[in-house]
Design a protein around this motif. Structure first.
Motif, mmCIF file in Angstrom:
data_model
loop_
_atom_site.group_PDB
_atom_site.id
_atom_site.type_symbol
_atom_site.label_atom_id
_atom_site.label_comp_id
_atom_site.label_asym_id
_atom_site.label_seq_id
_atom_site.Cartn_x
_atom_site.Cartn_y
_atom_site.Cartn_z
ATOM 1 N N LEU A 1 63.113 21.323 -2.352
ATOM 2 C CA LEU A 1 62.783 21.378 -3.777
ATOM 3 C C LEU A 1 61.591 22.285 -3.998
ATOM 4 O O LEU A 1 60.647 22.291 -3.206
ATOM 5 N N ARG A 2 61.632 23.030 -5.104
ATOM 6 C CA ARG A 2 60.446 23.716 -5.605
ATOM 7 C C ARG A 2 60.154 23.075 -6.952
ATOM 8 O O ARG A 2 60.905 23.229 -7.908
ATOM 9 N N ASP A 3 59.063 22.320 -7.004
ATOM 10 C CA ASP A 3 58.695 21.550 -8.189
ATOM 11 C C ASP A 3 57.727 22.354 -9.038
ATOM 12 O O ASP A 3 56.581 22.553 -8.665
ATOM 13 N N ASP A 4 58.209 22.831 -10.176
ATOM 14 C CA ASP A 4 57.381 23.589 -11.116
ATOM 15 C C ASP A 4 57.150 22.783 -12.397
ATOM 16 O O ASP A 4 57.218 23.323 -13.506
ATOM 17 N N ALA A 5 56.926 21.479 -12.239
ATOM 18 C CA ALA A 5 56.646 20.547 -13.338
ATOM 19 C C ALA A 5 57.887 20.286 -14.182
ATOM 20 O O ALA A 5 58.659 19.400 -13.866
ATOM 21 N N ALA A 6 58.127 21.046 -15.240
ATOM 22 C CA ALA A 6 59.270 20.798 -16.120
ATOM 23 C C ALA A 6 60.576 21.360 -15.562
ATOM 24 O O ALA A 6 61.650 21.081 -16.094
ATOM 25 N N THR A 7 60.513 22.142 -14.490
ATOM 26 C CA THR A 7 61.715 22.632 -13.822
ATOM 27 C C THR A 7 61.610 22.357 -12.327
ATOM 28 O O THR A 7 60.519 22.384 -11.753
#
Length: 136
Positions: free
Chosen positions: A50-56
């Protein structure tokens, strides 16, 4: 103490509906392969990240079929049933989920769809978002 949570993903592939039960243990998500009678599945997607960019959140994986099978991306809030979010074309190894709550953790899994009754499921990956502590 390890906590075990069960989740159910309902699949609709080629007009056939099936249910896939995924077990999730906090220390080892594992992998599972599902087949209906007479079905043979291949290897599951691997290297799920996963790449967690907050809202995406962008989910990536490696393709064990060398571009010959489609994938289904399932996800949902941690501790709840996962639902199919997308079906992606053969050879595609990423999917971005938009519009997520930045204060909630999510889990994801990817299914390689070998036929209408044969699939292989990756392990699960979940976000682990740091929440600010509240002082009273």
């Amino acid at each position: 103490m390890a906590v075990v949570a069960g989740v159910v993903v309902v699949l609709a592939v080629g007009g056939t509906v099936g249910a896939l039960i995924l077990g999730r243990e906090s220390t080892d998500p594992g992998q599972s392969t599902g087949t209906a009678p007479g079905g043979t599945a291949g290897p599951p997607p691997a290297d799920l990240k996963l790449r967690d960019d907050a809202a995406t959140i962008t989910v990536t994986w490696s393709d064990p079929s060398n571009g010959s099978v489609p994938f289904m991306v399932a996800g949902g809030r941690t501790g709840r049933a996962l639902g199919v979010m997308a079906t992606v074309d053969p050879g595609q190894t990423s999917f971005t989920v938009n519009g997520l709550n930045t204060e909630v953790d999510y889990c994801f899994t990817v299914l390689a769809v070998y036929s209408t009754n044969a699939f292989a499921t990756s392990g699960q990956v979940c976000t682990d978002r740091v929440r600010p502590s509240r002082s009273g």
